[in-house]
Design a protein around this motif. Sequence first.
Motif, PDB file in Angstrom:
ATOM      1  N   ASP A  58      -7.560   3.577  -8.531  1.00 33.88           N
ATOM      2  CA  ASP A  58      -6.029   3.394  -8.609  1.00 33.88           C
ATOM      3  C   ASP A  58      -5.518   4.636  -9.572  1.00 33.88           C
ATOM      4  N   ARG A  60      -3.660   7.873 -10.880  1.00 34.60           N
ATOM      5  CA  ARG A  60      -2.578   8.636 -10.274  1.00 34.60           C
ATOM      6  C   ARG A  60      -2.624  10.194 -10.675  1.00 34.60           C
ATOM      7  N   SER A  68      -1.408   7.995  -5.697  1.00 35.08           N
ATOM      8  CA  SER A  68      -2.824   7.262  -5.983  1.00 35.08           C
ATOM      9  C   SER A  68      -3.708   7.877  -4.668  1.00 35.08           C
ATOM     10  N   ALA A  90      -8.566  -0.688  -4.543  1.00 30.54           N
ATOM     11  CA  ALA A  90      -7.276   0.067  -4.667  1.00 30.54           C
ATOM     12  C   ALA A  90      -6.269  -0.475  -4.376  1.00 30.54           C
ATOM     13  N   SER A  91      -5.194  -0.401  -5.034  1.00 29.59           N
ATOM     14  CA  SER A  91      -3.785  -1.101  -4.480  1.00 29.59           C
ATOM     15  C   SER A  91      -2.690  -0.233  -4.072  1.00 29.59           C
TER      16      SER A  91
END
Length: 94
Positions: A58, A60, A68, A90-91
Amino acid sequence: MTAALRAGTDPERADSEGTAPLCAASVNGRASIAGLLLSAGASPGTVRELLVHGADPDVREDHGTGWSPLERARHGSRPATVALLTAAGASGSR
């Protein structure tokens, strides 16, 4: 990097020590370069190796304000990379 990729540089061509560009970018905290390489077709196998070695799925780019890895993979139409990142937790959300 953008110009080199547009000129046809292979996003997976390893350096003289055998290090893949995506790995080098990730290890050195160059999230924006890693994103460009993923968008240009860097192998999900490289992503898999990074995740196995503890890469944050995740993280960024642009010091936490950019895309991301999951957003980059979705934008670049990389379903295998999306699947790997999702499986790693990973969201992609902010």
